[in-house]
Motif scaffolding. Structure first.
Motif, PDB file in Angstrom:
ATOM      1  N   MET A 267      -2.503 -13.330 -12.515  1.00  0.00           N
ATOM      2  CA  MET A 267      -3.508 -12.561 -12.031  1.00  0.00           C
ATOM      3  C   MET A 267      -4.608 -13.645 -13.230  1.00  0.00           C
ATOM      4  SD  MET A 267      -5.147  -9.098 -13.927  1.00  0.00           S
ATOM      5  CE  MET A 267      -4.194  -9.886 -16.090  1.00  0.00           C
TER       6      MET A 267
ATOM      7  N   VAL B 214      -2.503  -9.941  -7.305  1.00  0.00           N
ATOM      8  CA  VAL B 214      -1.326  -9.646  -7.059  1.00  0.00           C
ATOM      9  C   VAL B 214      -0.835  -8.172  -7.061  1.00  0.00           C
ATOM     10  CG1 VAL B 214      -1.465 -12.011  -9.022  1.00  0.00           C
ATOM     11  CG2 VAL B 214      -1.560  -8.900  -9.976  1.00  0.00           C
TER      12      VAL B 214
ATOM     13  N   TRP C  99       2.779  -5.607  -8.455  1.00  0.00           N
ATOM     14  CA  TRP C  99       3.829  -5.693  -8.756  1.00  0.00           C
ATOM     15  C   TRP C  99       4.869  -4.231  -8.823  1.00  0.00           C
ATOM     16  CZ3 TRP C  99       5.316  -1.872 -13.033  1.00  0.00           C
ATOM     17  CH2 TRP C  99       6.925  -2.222 -13.022  1.00  0.00           C
ATOM     18  N   LEU C 100       4.982  -4.069  -7.827  1.00  0.00           N
ATOM     19  CA  LEU C 100       5.922  -2.614  -7.316  1.00  0.00           C
ATOM     20  C   LEU C 100       6.858  -2.528  -7.749  1.00  0.00           C
ATOM     21  CD1 LEU C 100       5.420  -0.108  -5.544  1.00  0.00           C
ATOM     22  CD2 LEU C 100       5.950  -1.062  -3.776  1.00  0.00           C
ATOM     23  N   PRO C 101       7.566  -1.321  -8.839  1.00  0.00           N
ATOM     24  CA  PRO C 101       9.402  -1.294  -9.273  1.00  0.00           C
ATOM     25  C   PRO C 101       9.729  -0.248  -8.031  1.00  0.00           C
ATOM     26  CG  PRO C 101       7.971  -0.080 -10.497  1.00  0.00           C
ATOM     27  CD  PRO C 101       6.777  -1.008  -8.985  1.00  0.00           C
TER      28      PRO C 101
ATOM     29  N   LYS D  27      -9.840  -8.246 -16.049  1.00  0.00           N
ATOM     30  CA  LYS D  27      -9.246  -7.530 -15.708  1.00  0.00           C
ATOM     31  C   LYS D  27      -7.934  -7.929 -16.439  1.00  0.00           C
ATOM     32  CE  LYS D  27     -10.508  -9.293 -10.519  1.00  0.00           C
ATOM     33  NZ  LYS D  27      -9.627 -10.179  -9.553  1.00  0.00           N
ATOM     34  N   LYS D  28      -7.440  -6.415 -16.112  1.00  0.00           N
ATOM     35  CA  LYS D  28      -6.747  -5.538 -16.948  1.00  0.00           C
ATOM     36  C   LYS D  28      -5.486  -5.371 -15.855  1.00  0.00           C
ATOM     37  CE  LYS D  28      -6.557  -3.251 -20.251  1.00  0.00           C
ATOM     38  NZ  LYS D  28      -6.691  -2.482 -21.212  1.00  0.00           N
ATOM     39  N   LEU D  29      -4.017  -4.998 -15.877  1.00  0.00           N
ATOM     40  CA  LEU D  29      -3.239  -5.499 -15.041  1.00  0.00           C
ATOM     41  C   LEU D  29      -2.100  -3.779 -15.297  1.00  0.00           C
ATOM     42  CD1 LEU D  29      -0.938  -6.692 -12.810  1.00  0.00           C
ATOM     43  CD2 LEU D  29       0.857  -6.966 -14.526  1.00  0.00           C
TER      44      LEU D  29
ATOM     45  N   ILE E 193       3.630   5.112  -4.527  1.00  0.00           N
ATOM     46  CA  ILE E 193       3.252   3.796  -4.638  1.00  0.00           C
ATOM     47  C   ILE E 193       2.356   3.090  -5.448  1.00  0.00           C
ATOM     48  CG2 ILE E 193       2.877   1.385  -3.683  1.00  0.00           C
ATOM     49  CD1 ILE E 193       4.784   3.001  -1.286  1.00  0.00           C
TER      50      ILE E 193
ATOM     51  N   GLN F 131       2.738   4.065  -9.243  1.00  0.00           N
ATOM     52  CA  GLN F 131       3.698   3.525 -10.096  1.00  0.00           C
ATOM     53  C   GLN F 131       3.334   1.417  -9.213  1.00  0.00           C
ATOM     54  OE1 GLN F 131       6.356   4.513 -11.709  1.00  0.00           O
ATOM     55  NE2 GLN F 131       5.460   6.358 -11.309  1.00  0.00           N
ATOM     56  N   MET F 132       2.361   1.328  -9.004  1.00  0.00           N
ATOM     57  CA  MET F 132       2.325   0.133  -9.101  1.00  0.00           C
ATOM     58  C   MET F 132       1.498  -0.592  -9.698  1.00  0.00           C
ATOM     59  SD  MET F 132       0.981  -1.588  -5.267  1.00  0.00           S
ATOM     60  CE  MET F 132      -0.106  -0.454  -4.924  1.00  0.00           C
ATOM     61  N   MET F 133       1.463  -1.420  -9.865  1.00  0.00           N
ATOM     62  CA  MET F 133       0.722  -2.515 -11.089  1.00  0.00           C
ATOM     63  C   MET F 133      -0.412  -3.349 -10.488  1.00  0.00           C
ATOM     64  SD  MET F 133       2.815  -3.804 -14.831  1.00  0.00           S
ATOM     65  CE  MET F 133       2.234  -3.659 -16.136  1.00  0.00           C
ATOM     66  N   GLU F 134      -1.804  -3.721 -10.378  1.00  0.00           N
ATOM     67  CA  GLU F 134      -2.072  -4.092  -9.544  1.00  0.00           C
ATOM     68  C   GLU F 134      -3.645  -4.834 -11.250  1.00  0.00           C
ATOM     69  OE1 GLU F 134      -2.478  -3.841  -5.127  1.00  0.00           O
ATOM     70  OE2 GLU F 134      -3.495  -2.308  -5.960  1.00  0.00           O
ATOM     71  N   PRO F 135      -4.363  -5.391 -10.868  1.00  0.00           N
ATOM     72  CA  PRO F 135      -4.904  -5.960 -11.883  1.00  0.00           C
ATOM     73  C   PRO F 135      -6.819  -5.112 -11.096  1.00  0.00           C
ATOM     74  CG  PRO F 135      -4.913  -7.379 -10.408  1.00  0.00           C
ATOM     75  CD  PRO F 135      -3.856  -6.587  -9.669  1.00  0.00           C
TER      76      PRO F 135
ATOM     77  N   THR G 248      -1.845   3.883   1.214  1.00  0.00           N
ATOM     78  CA  THR G 248      -0.440   2.767   1.202  1.00  0.00           C
ATOM     79  C   THR G 248      -0.181   1.966   2.271  1.00  0.00           C
ATOM     80  OG1 THR G 248       0.375   3.115  -1.413  1.00  0.00           O
ATOM     81  CG2 THR G 248       1.272   1.457   0.145  1.00  0.00           C
TER      82      THR G 248
END
Lengths: 179, 356
Positions: free
Chosen positions: A27, A33, A35-37, B3-5, B171, B174-178, B259
């Motif tokens: 990023m 990007v 990120w999926l846990p 941007k923040k993740l 999903i 729980q998912m992280m994205e910018p 998703t």
């Protein structure tokens, strides 16, 4: 470029963290990007994994069944994910803990003695960073500096003194796979 | 703004606060716990109120109370918890109260699993509780889209005096994205909440505000229902949204939301490599269903059939069939429970279906 990655290991080995650091680093370098846990009962005391996508293009699926790179920090992870490496992809094995060898011949395999590197540096907790160092060296998916920026963000200024140790772990991990 | 993740759940919570929601009532359930956790930390700092209720039923009725006083208010849960909220949602719809309900859908029926699912489509789009009502239902497919939706979710609720649901799978939660937070400004003209019960005195110069969903007289109940149906008609005509992707000259149209729609984009790329042009219609609002947008794409002469892909036994496929109305074949691919299909499996189905 598109990098699809699965990071897997025991809960506590820091696989979710190094996956996150890669996502942050991507990023910071203006890439897309995700990120999926894995979230579920398997995280409590068992194995943990995360899927990380770093891409120049918008990311279609963040859900991976196959990946260009698999990072296996323990034996159950290798057993589960070896078959998920795309042909021609890369498999990273923590050779300090995993005694067996990869069986695939259509992929590139890197053996990284993560725990030994960490012990040499005097802190067993940075084994995951040694693995991330090897991954970054082999893929160039992100710059070490971006990863360290991400780590500083996660640690906060109060723990900034840990950055040199982590930098060293990344560098030693990278060196370990240089031919 | 940089941007923040962020995790989907946290990003949704922050976006709600930025959209002016200062009241949150909820009860824990995976995979949406990060929403109440975030709200508990943030709301007191912005002068709001976070309260963990004793149950989902209590939480939705607290939402009713806050909404009746004119506040922007939200609750969130996941499938079994959202089932418990249905009575309250019917009351909110009947009392014409605005609110936002987030459902981070998990596998069912029953307690099911904590993994992602799309098995709540019927419940969400058909109303879920008793009586003739629909919440407006928005289905994000990325963390950024979920963030961008929140302002409008609250605005839609206020404009149409209706519950609005964010229907996302685990999903997205729980998912992280910018994500980027743009300054939240309403794009709609918001009506005054002169119906709200904010305290009355003879000096206030207006009649008492009564918030109620009980109409004993047949005519009065008819009037309320007519009012709702008139609003639903406007919503159907003006608020349906969809993303179309790769549809020009496509041979097969895949219809998917959330998703799964993104996994379908990866499947479309696999088909493209094999020389088969597949397009995607992704409903962004699942109620109202984007009939016009789907029909336009399906009417193209190049399109032979539609394939709906869901993590369910086939729910949205009914809306696709109603829209296509027998003009072309509509197939379904997916499994109930919480098995998320892979891009390879979807592509394989598309390729086989093409030969069949």
């Amino acid at each position: 470029m598109l990098w699809t990655n699965i990071f897997a290991g025991f809960g506590g080995q820091g696989v979710l963290l190094i996956g996150q650091l890669l996502a942050y680093a991507g990023m910071y370098e203006d890439k897309n990007v995700s990120w999926l846990p894995s979230y579920g009962p398997e995280m409590r005391g068992g194995t943990a994994n995360c899927s990380v996508v770093v891409s120049d293009e918008p990311i279609a699926s963040p859900v991976l069944s196959m990946a260009d790179c698999v990072i296996a920090m323990n034996t159950p992870s290798l057993d589960k994910f070896e078959s998920c490496v795309n042909p021609g992809g890369k498999l990273f094995i923590n050779s300090s803990i995993i005694e067996k060898k990869a069986t695939r011949t259509d992929i590139e395999v890197f053996y990284v003695p993560c725990n030994e590197i960490a012990e040499q540096l005097g802190n067993p907790k940075v084994a995951n960073m040694a693995m991330l160092g090897a991954y970054l060296e082999a893929t160039k998916a992100a710059k070490t500096e971006s990863v360290l920026d991400a780590l500083l963000y996660k640690l906060g200024e109060k723990k900034a003194h840990l950055i040199p140790l982590n930098r060293e772990a990344i560098e030693k991990g990278a060196e370990s796979i240089k031919k | 703004m940089a941007k923040k993740l962020m995790k989907g759940c946290e990003a949704v919570a922050e976006a709600a606060i930025q959209a002016g929601c200062h009241f949150f009532f909820g009860y824990p359930i995976t995979p949406q716990n990060d929403i109440p956790e975030y709200m508990a930390a943030r709301l007191p700092k912005v002068g709001g109120c976070f309260l963990q209720a004793e149950s989902e039923v209590a939480a939705i009725n607290m939402v009713y109370g806050a909404a009746a006083s004119g506040a922007r208010v939200m609750t969130s849960s996941s499938s079994p918890g959202v089932s418990l909220k249905q009575e309250g949602m019917s009351y909110l719809a009947g009392a014409e109260l605005p609110c936002v309900v987030v459902n981070m859908v998990r596998g069912g029926p029953g307690l099911g699993s904590i993994q992602p699912s799309q098995g709540d489509y019927f419940q969400a789009t058909r109303g879920g509780g008793h009586g003739d009502y629909h919440p407006i239902v928005l289905a994000p497919s990325s963390v950024q889209e979920a963030v961008d939706m929140m302002q409008d979710a609250f605005d839609l609720a206020d404009v149409y005096r209706t519950p609005v649901m964010i229907l996302a799978d685990g999903i997205i939660g729980q998912m992280m994205e910018p994500v980027e937070f743009h300054e939240s400004t309403s794009k709609r003209e918001l009506p005054k909440k002169d119906w709200a019960a904010t305290g009355w005195s003879p000096a206030s110069g207006r009649p008492r505000a009564v918030v109620n969903s009980l109409y004993i007289e047949v005519d009065e109940l008819q009037e309320m229902n007519d009012r709702l149906q008139a609003r639903y008609k406007i919503i159907r005509e003006t608020e349906a949204k969809a993303e179309t992707y790769n549809t020009d000259g496509a041979e097969i149209i895949v219809c998917a939301y959330g998703t799964v729609a993104r996994i379908c984009k990866s499947a479309i790329a696999i088909c493209e490599k094999k020389g088969v042009k597949v397009g995607l219609v992704r409903p962004i609002t699942v109620w109202p269903f984007p009939e016009k947008q789907l029909k336009e794409v399906m009417d193209q002469p190049s399109v032979k059939k539609a394939i709906t892909v869901e993590i369910s036994a086939g729910q949205m496929v009914e809306d696709v069939r109603l829209t296509v109305n027998g003009a072309k074949p509509v197939e379904f691919f997916g499994k109930p429970g919480s098995y998320t299909p892979t891009a390879e499996e979807i592509a394989e189905y598309i390729m086989k279906s093409r030969e069949a």
